[in-house]
Design an enzyme around this catalytic site. Sequence first.
Site, PDB file in Angstrom:
ATOM      1  N   HIS B 138       0.835  -1.207   0.000  1.00  0.00           N
ATOM      2  CA  HIS B 138       0.000   0.000   0.000  1.00  0.00           C
ATOM      3  C   HIS B 138       0.863   1.248   0.000  1.00  0.00           C
ATOM      4  O   HIS B 138       2.060   1.182   0.277  1.00  0.00           O
ATOM      5  CB  HIS B 138      -0.912   0.019   1.233  1.00  0.00           C
ATOM      6  CG  HIS B 138      -0.187   0.288   2.524  1.00  0.00           C
ATOM      7  ND1 HIS B 138       0.618  -0.661   3.145  1.00  0.00           N
ATOM      8  CD2 HIS B 138      -0.138   1.390   3.327  1.00  0.00           C
ATOM      9  CE1 HIS B 138       1.120  -0.148   4.259  1.00  0.00           C
ATOM     10  NE2 HIS B 138       0.696   1.092   4.397  1.00  0.00           N
ATOM     11  N   GLN B 140       0.388   5.809   0.793  1.00  0.00           N
ATOM     12  CA  GLN B 140      -0.464   6.784   1.451  1.00  0.00           C
ATOM     13  C   GLN B 140      -0.568   8.030   0.572  1.00  0.00           C
ATOM     14  O   GLN B 140       0.310   8.288  -0.259  1.00  0.00           O
ATOM     15  CB  GLN B 140       0.102   7.165   2.810  1.00  0.00           C
ATOM     16  CG  GLN B 140       0.267   5.977   3.736  1.00  0.00           C
ATOM     17  CD  GLN B 140       0.582   6.399   5.164  1.00  0.00           C
ATOM     18  OE1 GLN B 140      -0.065   7.294   5.726  1.00  0.00           O
ATOM     19  NE2 GLN B 140       1.571   5.769   5.749  1.00  0.00           N
ATOM     20  N   HIS B 271       8.442  14.043 -10.977  1.00  0.00           N
ATOM     21  CA  HIS B 271       9.501  13.061 -10.673  1.00  0.00           C
ATOM     22  C   HIS B 271       9.139  12.286  -9.418  1.00  0.00           C
ATOM     23  O   HIS B 271       8.330  12.735  -8.615  1.00  0.00           O
ATOM     24  CB  HIS B 271      10.857  13.750 -10.494  1.00  0.00           C
ATOM     25  CG  HIS B 271      10.878  14.762  -9.379  1.00  0.00           C
ATOM     26  ND1 HIS B 271      10.447  16.070  -9.550  1.00  0.00           N
ATOM     27  CD2 HIS B 271      11.244  14.659  -8.088  1.00  0.00           C
ATOM     28  CE1 HIS B 271      10.576  16.725  -8.403  1.00  0.00           C
ATOM     29  NE2 HIS B 271      11.043  15.893  -7.494  1.00  0.00           N
ATOM     30  N   LYS B 286      22.306   2.378   6.525  1.00  0.00           N
ATOM     31  CA  LYS B 286      22.939   3.677   6.728  1.00  0.00           C
ATOM     32  C   LYS B 286      22.160   4.406   7.825  1.00  0.00           C
ATOM     33  O   LYS B 286      20.921   4.494   7.753  1.00  0.00           O
ATOM     34  CB  LYS B 286      22.855   4.467   5.421  1.00  0.00           C
ATOM     35  CG  LYS B 286      23.136   5.953   5.549  1.00  0.00           C
ATOM     36  CD  LYS B 286      24.587   6.197   5.851  1.00  0.00           C
ATOM     37  CE  LYS B 286      24.868   7.671   6.117  1.00  0.00           C
ATOM     38  NZ  LYS B 286      26.228   7.848   6.673  1.00  0.00           N
ATOM     39  N   TYR B 291      26.531  13.593  12.612  1.00  0.00           N
ATOM     40  CA  TYR B 291      27.021  14.608  11.692  1.00  0.00           C
ATOM     41  C   TYR B 291      25.954  14.972  10.664  1.00  0.00           C
ATOM     42  O   TYR B 291      25.753  16.148  10.357  1.00  0.00           O
ATOM     43  CB  TYR B 291      28.294  14.121  10.982  1.00  0.00           C
ATOM     44  CG  TYR B 291      29.029  15.256  10.292  1.00  0.00           C
ATOM     45  CD1 TYR B 291      29.803  16.150  11.033  1.00  0.00           C
ATOM     46  CD2 TYR B 291      28.928  15.454   8.929  1.00  0.00           C
ATOM     47  CE1 TYR B 291      30.456  17.209  10.415  1.00  0.00           C
ATOM     48  CE2 TYR B 291      29.584  16.501   8.302  1.00  0.00           C
ATOM     49  CZ  TYR B 291      30.344  17.384   9.053  1.00  0.00           C
ATOM     50  OH  TYR B 291      30.986  18.429   8.447  1.00  0.00           O
TER      51      TYR B 291
HETATM   52  O1  LIG Z   1       1.243   6.240   8.512  1.00  0.00           O
HETATM   53  P1  LIG Z   1       1.869   5.184   9.333  1.00  0.00           P
HETATM   54  O2  LIG Z   1       2.284   3.982   8.534  1.00  0.00           O
HETATM   55  O3  LIG Z   1       1.028   4.843  10.508  1.00  0.00           O
HETATM   56  O4  LIG Z   1       3.215   5.853   9.906  1.00  0.00           O
HETATM   57  C1  LIG Z   1       4.404   5.977   9.201  1.00  0.00           C
HETATM   58  O5  LIG Z   1       4.344   6.983   8.203  1.00  0.00           O
HETATM   59  C2  LIG Z   1       4.167   8.320   8.686  1.00  0.00           C
HETATM   60  C3  LIG Z   1       4.244   9.262   7.505  1.00  0.00           C
HETATM   61  O6  LIG Z   1       5.467   9.155   6.811  1.00  0.00           O
HETATM   62  C4  LIG Z   1       5.210   8.690   9.746  1.00  0.00           C
HETATM   63  O7  LIG Z   1       4.887   9.946  10.305  1.00  0.00           O
HETATM   64  C5  LIG Z   1       5.268   7.654  10.857  1.00  0.00           C
HETATM   65  O8  LIG Z   1       6.314   7.980  11.743  1.00  0.00           O
HETATM   66  C6  LIG Z   1       5.485   6.277  10.232  1.00  0.00           C
HETATM   67  O9  LIG Z   1       5.513   5.277  11.224  1.00  0.00           O
HETATM   68  O1  LIG Z   2      31.246   7.311  13.142  1.00  0.00           O
HETATM   69  P1  LIG Z   2      30.562   6.019  13.261  1.00  0.00           P
HETATM   70  O2  LIG Z   2      30.116   5.716  14.650  1.00  0.00           O
HETATM   71  O3  LIG Z   2      31.363   4.918  12.657  1.00  0.00           O
HETATM   72  O4  LIG Z   2      29.249   6.154  12.343  1.00  0.00           O
HETATM   73  C1  LIG Z   2      28.076   6.793  12.745  1.00  0.00           C
HETATM   74  O5  LIG Z   2      28.204   8.214  12.741  1.00  0.00           O
HETATM   75  C2  LIG Z   2      28.441   8.834  11.479  1.00  0.00           C
HETATM   76  C3  LIG Z   2      28.422  10.331  11.681  1.00  0.00           C
HETATM   77  O6  LIG Z   2      27.206  10.780  12.223  1.00  0.00           O
HETATM   78  C4  LIG Z   2      27.402   8.401  10.430  1.00  0.00           C
HETATM   79  O7  LIG Z   2      27.776   8.888   9.161  1.00  0.00           O
HETATM   80  C5  LIG Z   2      27.274   6.886  10.359  1.00  0.00           C
HETATM   81  O8  LIG Z   2      26.229   6.539   9.480  1.00  0.00           O
HETATM   82  C6  LIG Z   2      26.986   6.350  11.770  1.00  0.00           C
HETATM   83  O9  LIG Z   2      26.902   4.932  11.753  1.00  0.00           O
END
Ligand SMILES: O=P(O)(O)O[C@H]1O[C@H](CO)[C@@H](O)[C@H](O)[C@H]1O
Ligand SMILES: O=P(O)(O)O[C@H]1O[C@H](CO)[C@@H](O)[C@H](O)[C@H]1O
Lengths: 323, 323
Positions: B138, B140, B271, B286, B291
């Site tokens: 699905h 939304q 798009h 990821k 950062y």
């Molecule tokens: O609509 P759902 O599936 O209940 O909820 C999901 O999508 C929403 C819209 O992207 C987000 O705000 C929620 O955090 C996520 O869990």
């Molecule tokens: O630096 P780390 O602990 O290896 O990595 C973590 O912090 C980074 C900086 O916020 C991020 O880019 C990575 O995705 C996250 O796993």
Amino acid sequence: MKRPWQGQVEPPLLKTVPRHDPHNPLCPGATRANGEVNPYYDGTFLFDNDFPALQPDAPSPGPSDHPLFQAEAARGVCKVMCFHPWSDVTLPLMSVPEIRTVVDAWASVTEELGAQYPWVQIFENKGAMMGCSNPHPHCQVWASSFLPDIAQREERSQRAYQSQHGEPLLMEYGHQELLRRERLVLTSEHWLVLVPFWAVWPFQTLLLPRRHVRRLPELTPAERDDLACIMKKLLTKYDNLFETSFPYSMGWHGAPTGSEAGANWDHWQLHAHYYPPLLRSATIRKFMVGYEMLAQAQRDLTPEQAAERLRMLPEVHYCLGQK
Amino acid sequence: MKRPWQGQVEPPLLKTVPRHDPHNPLCPGATRANGEVNPYYDGTFLFDNDFPALQPDAPSPGPSDHPLFQAEAARGVCKVMCFHPWSDVTLPLMSVPEIRTVVDAWASVTEELGAQYPWVQIFENKGAMMGCSNPHPHCQVWASSFLPDIAQREERSQRAYQSQHGEPLLMEYGHQELLRRERLVLTSEHWLVLVPFWAVWPFQTLLLPRRHVRRLPELTPAERDDLACIMKKLLTKYDNLFETSFPYSMGWHGAPTGSEAGANWDHWQLHAHYYPPLLRSATIRKFMVGYEMLAQAQRDLTPEQAAERLRMLPEVHYCLGQK
Ligand SMILES: O=P(O)(O)O[C@H]1O[C@H](CO)[C@@H](O)[C@H](O)[C@H]1O
Ligand SMILES: O=P(O)(O)O[C@H]1O[C@H](CO)[C@@H](O)[C@H](O)[C@H]1O
């Protein structure tokens, strides 16, 4: 907040982190990926990240042939800072004097790397949920040859506000929140913690000095002690909220540094952002997906509700309460 | 990409989703939270979200007393669209004619809600890792009384580019990528898929029509068939990358609708964005944390590397290959 949750539930915390693990590259005496051996440090410990995302000598991509394909070299250094020699503590479980040494180390590294680089980003990823891959209490420091996107946005907003209203945006903002009270979480002689009006994460907070301070190194000894104290209170409340070691990403923003440090940055006010992902419990998080990624942030509870819940929580850590 | 990963590993997929579960509110014939009973639909099925984030009659917050405390009512409607009567399929496992009915349903709902609302956001959160709480295929549709933040940013950039260069930004961008080829993933008579130059997620893609098309309802029958076909290919490649049902958030962006729909929106090009979180395997993602949240996005592999890996993958789904 009323919808039933049948989605992803986070794995429970690994309960037992050993105090010392000779194979953990963040521990005192351990050998790191590059063969270096850590000293038997007993406060904080700063070293170069063995897998840095930024490097001081990154090559230049050369001139671009098209306005839509612009690239520039991103140069810098990445450091790791251990907060404590033990792996089984976190900031809220450390003593105020121990946290104070972390504050001093943050100020020193800002000074040291800020001598060369225009932006020094101190940040902590806490918890596996926030991509942290090592349970030892630590943060990271990435200094860059450029102002990162968020720094540029804060620079533009604060500069525009100052030129329109004649005072720093975050000084006036803190002042207003002190009057309004509904989003305040903690106040002390020198600091404020609040859930900002613009918060997107459920229990996001902003930590602000009361005095106009542009950068961490400017903090007085009294302000540093008070910061250690209010951080311990805030992080204890966070842990108490769902009785778990509360995950978050946090980081400091202050006026740019480097060769332009001497310019007028009076529109800047030092602050820290806390971005915690948990929403309903220790295992149910907020997902910033779909609508949030493609359109706009939307909150599951109001900043005022979040602030009230945090305000009501005890300042004694749930793990220490029985003592 | 070389650093050892000792961090969070995502839980493996729930392997067996039953084709029909009478307790799943998205299934044909099921009773929903509001007591309504779903029809025994056999194509797509559109209904009002029982836990809507936007409501048509949200109250106005009233006038603000301060420039830093500005609020406005956010009004709208939230709908859910089932893609198929079966819970155990996903778009890449559906036939091209079945996907074509989804494309038609997207065009119709844009037309229907766009008659009233300036922005109609169609998005799919696929997989538990992307906050999806129901395995039934699905998406939304959230229509709003305002242009959301990202829509505003795309509006500004596309308008500025058109006024400076006299052509739509994304038409010129698609044209350039066709010449450069290094970020292309798939091309067809009417469509392009590429890893954009500005991608932040490891295997992020952009899906673009070759012709200048402002909104989904403008697509010709031939373009719709071809879209169904290229979507099936892209999503099959995604599933094949780590031999898993590839999680992502995706969504469509087109020119604003509502009462201003008749204005000149020629700077817009329709798009879709795909934002998938996986980085190294079906269970290692990821993390956009630290950062990235506080400073700037940073990539673990280049867009060109990602595009090459996607290009090389077969267009036959790994679950269907044996047949
Ligand atoms: O609509 P759902 O599936 O209940 O909820 C999901 O999508 C929403 C819209 O992207 C987000 O705000 C929620 O955090 C996520 O869990
Ligand atoms: O630096 P780390 O602990 O290896 O990595 C973590 O912090 C980074 C900086 O916020 C991020 O880019 C990575 O995705 C996250 O796993």
